[in-house]
Each structure stands twice: as C-alpha cells, then as structure tokens.
Design a protein around this motif. Sequence first.
Motif, mmCIF file in Angstrom:
data_model
loop_
_atom_site.group_PDB
_atom_site.id
_atom_site.type_symbol
_atom_site.label_atom_id
_atom_site.label_comp_id
_atom_site.label_asym_id
_atom_site.label_seq_id
_atom_site.Cartn_x
_atom_site.Cartn_y
_atom_site.Cartn_z
ATOM 1 N N PRO A 35 0.818 -1.217 0.000
ATOM 2 C CA PRO A 35 0.000 0.000 0.000
ATOM 3 C C PRO A 35 0.852 1.267 0.000
ATOM 4 N N PHE A 36 0.267 2.343 -0.465
ATOM 5 C CA PHE A 36 0.894 3.658 -0.378
ATOM 6 C C PHE A 36 0.584 4.214 1.004
ATOM 7 N N THR A 37 1.612 4.624 1.722
ATOM 8 C CA THR A 37 1.436 5.253 3.038
ATOM 9 C C THR A 37 2.377 6.452 3.137
ATOM 10 N N LEU A 38 2.283 7.150 4.244
ATOM 11 C CA LEU A 38 3.204 8.254 4.532
ATOM 12 C C LEU A 38 4.281 7.848 5.537
ATOM 13 N N THR A 120 17.200 10.115 0.605
ATOM 14 C CA THR A 120 17.077 9.302 -0.606
ATOM 15 C C THR A 120 17.756 7.951 -0.397
ATOM 16 N N GLY A 121 18.952 7.984 0.148
ATOM 17 C CA GLY A 121 19.653 6.733 0.448
ATOM 18 C C GLY A 121 18.901 5.880 1.457
ATOM 19 N N GLY A 122 18.326 6.521 2.459
ATOM 20 C CA GLY A 122 17.559 5.784 3.467
ATOM 21 C C GLY A 122 16.335 5.104 2.885
ATOM 22 N N VAL A 123 15.619 5.804 2.016
ATOM 23 C CA VAL A 123 14.439 5.207 1.383
ATOM 24 C C VAL A 123 14.865 4.088 0.430
ATOM 25 N N LEU A 124 15.988 4.259 -0.260
ATOM 26 C CA LEU A 124 16.488 3.190 -1.129
ATOM 27 C C LEU A 124 16.831 1.945 -0.314
ATOM 28 N N LEU A 125 17.424 2.131 0.871
ATOM 29 C CA LEU A 125 17.682 0.995 1.766
ATOM 30 C C LEU A 125 16.380 0.291 2.133
ATOM 31 N N CYS A 126 15.366 1.062 2.428
ATOM 32 C CA CYS A 126 14.059 0.501 2.757
ATOM 33 C C CYS A 126 13.509 -0.295 1.569
ATOM 34 N N TYR A 127 13.662 0.231 0.362
ATOM 35 C CA TYR A 127 13.240 -0.493 -0.842
ATOM 36 C C TYR A 127 13.958 -1.844 -0.941
ATOM 37 N N VAL A 128 15.261 -1.834 -0.687
ATOM 38 C CA VAL A 128 16.045 -3.065 -0.807
ATOM 39 C C VAL A 128 15.532 -4.119 0.169
ATOM 40 N N PHE A 129 15.405 -3.746 1.446
ATOM 41 C CA PHE A 129 14.934 -4.706 2.448
ATOM 42 C C PHE A 129 13.504 -5.144 2.155
ATOM 43 N N GLY A 130 12.653 -4.193 1.858
ATOM 44 C CA GLY A 130 11.251 -4.514 1.627
ATOM 45 C C GLY A 130 11.031 -5.358 0.398
ATOM 46 N N THR A 131 11.720 -5.025 -0.685
ATOM 47 C CA THR A 131 11.549 -5.753 -1.934
ATOM 48 C C THR A 131 12.115 -7.172 -1.826
ATOM 49 N N ALA A 132 13.257 -7.309 -1.184
ATOM 50 C CA ALA A 132 13.839 -8.648 -0.984
ATOM 51 C C ALA A 132 12.911 -9.508 -0.123
ATOM 52 N N VAL A 156 8.461 0.817 -8.463
ATOM 53 C CA VAL A 156 8.112 1.789 -9.502
ATOM 54 C C VAL A 156 6.938 2.695 -9.109
ATOM 55 N N PRO A 157 5.831 2.154 -8.570
ATOM 56 C CA PRO A 157 4.707 3.046 -8.245
ATOM 57 C C PRO A 157 5.017 4.048 -7.125
ATOM 58 N N PHE A 158 6.096 3.803 -6.388
ATOM 59 C CA PHE A 158 6.392 4.627 -5.220
ATOM 60 C C PHE A 158 7.504 5.648 -5.457
ATOM 61 N N LEU A 159 8.158 5.587 -6.598
ATOM 62 C CA LEU A 159 9.298 6.477 -6.847
ATOM 63 C C LEU A 159 8.913 7.953 -6.766
ATOM 64 N N LEU A 160 7.916 8.362 -7.507
ATOM 65 C CA LEU A 160 7.520 9.771 -7.505
ATOM 66 C C LEU A 160 6.921 10.192 -6.155
ATOM 67 N N PRO A 161 5.969 9.436 -5.591
ATOM 68 C CA PRO A 161 5.441 9.844 -4.280
ATOM 69 C C PRO A 161 6.524 9.893 -3.195
ATOM 70 N N ASP A 162 7.451 8.936 -3.225
ATOM 71 C CA ASP A 162 8.515 8.951 -2.218
ATOM 72 C C ASP A 162 9.470 10.113 -2.437
ATOM 73 N N VAL A 164 8.577 13.045 -3.475
ATOM 74 C CA VAL A 164 7.860 14.180 -2.871
ATOM 75 C C VAL A 164 7.972 14.119 -1.344
ATOM 76 N N LYS A 165 7.802 12.926 -0.766
ATOM 77 C CA LYS A 165 7.904 12.772 0.696
ATOM 78 C C LYS A 165 9.310 13.102 1.190
ATOM 79 N N ILE A 166 10.315 12.708 0.428
ATOM 80 C CA ILE A 166 11.705 13.002 0.808
ATOM 81 C C ILE A 166 11.944 14.508 0.813
ATOM 82 N N VAL A 167 11.507 15.182 -0.226
ATOM 83 C CA VAL A 167 11.675 16.641 -0.290
ATOM 84 C C VAL A 167 10.949 17.305 0.880
ATOM 85 N N LEU A 168 9.722 16.885 1.135
ATOM 86 C CA LEU A 168 8.954 17.453 2.241
ATOM 87 C C LEU A 168 9.637 17.195 3.588
ATOM 88 N N ALA A 169 10.093 15.972 3.810
ATOM 89 C CA ALA A 169 10.768 15.640 5.067
ATOM 90 C C ALA A 169 12.069 16.419 5.218
#
Length: 186
Positions: A35-38, A120-132, A156-162, A164-169
Amino acid sequence: MKKKDFKVIDLVYIGVGAALIAVCAFATVPIGPVPFTLQTLGVCLTAGLLGRRGGIPAVLVYILLGAVGVPVFSGFKGGIGVLFGATGGYIIGFLFTALLVGTVADKTKGKLWQLLLGMTGGVLLCYVFGTAWFAAVFAHNGDPRSLGGILSVCVVPFLLPDAVKIVLAAVLTNRLKTVIVKPKKG
C-alpha cells in the motif's frame, strides 16, 4: 565516563516520533500488495529531527508496538504476522532508513542538500529490504515472481510519491531543526 542515560525529554521525543510514524501509517491507499502510506515521510522526518540516537529508538518503539498487536501498521493492522507478511521487510527497513538518515542529520547539521541525499539513500535501503522480503515471501508461498514483476509492484509506483515525501521531510527537518531540541549525546 559519559552518562548515556536518556533524559525525560529524549524519551518524550522518541514517543512523539513513534506516534508520528503510526499516524503516517494510517494514511493508507491500498494500490496493490504494497500500500501507499506516509510512513517513509514519518521515518525520515523523525530521524532527521532526532538524529540517530532518537530516530532509531522511535522506529524501534513503533515496530515493537505493532509487533505486540497495537494497530499502528498500515490499514490499522498490528501483530507479529504483519512483520512476517509480504510488507514486513519495509517495516524492518525503516530501522536502516533511520540509521542512515539519523547519521546524516547528525553529521550535516541540517543542510538541505545533504538531508535530501541521506533521505534518498535511506528510502532506497528501505526499498532493498522490503523488496527482498516481498520476493522471499511470495517465493515461499509458491508464487515466485520475476525481478521486473516485483519491481513493478514494490518500487516503480512509489518512486515519484517517495521523492515528494523526501523533499517534504528534508525541508521540514531543515526548518524545524533549529527549534527542536534533539536527544543529546551521552
């Protein structure tokens, strides 16, 4: 010898950080198995403001609350089963996101471009763990998927929303860092 105890204000910030992540999990849009979350916004903001010493415990408190059944995960879910489910790797990945974001926030004193890179690096780490983890769960359940298929659902569906979230954070962290008293080192 340095004192390593948390002060009451440190514990309050950690609790508020865990609550922020939980509130961000409640903003859920079910777009598929992931799911998409914040939540990534909440994790990046918490770790950005509290640094490594406050961000990691806040994420850990959030995860432990959910693991014991408090409905703090997306979709108002709780329980250890969520952590062992298809999206559990993302929740565990939040710890590594907080580690990287908190470290960058501690080292950079809130410089915006450095926060953007760290988050950005932190969210990419999350992608790696979550996707694996997602791939492992589906493979274990007899539904192995191709890497392209997994990425099309998990990343892929989360790249743009994430983004935006990274910039906001990062912007919020940069602006609020001067008024938030983060947990002090020892």
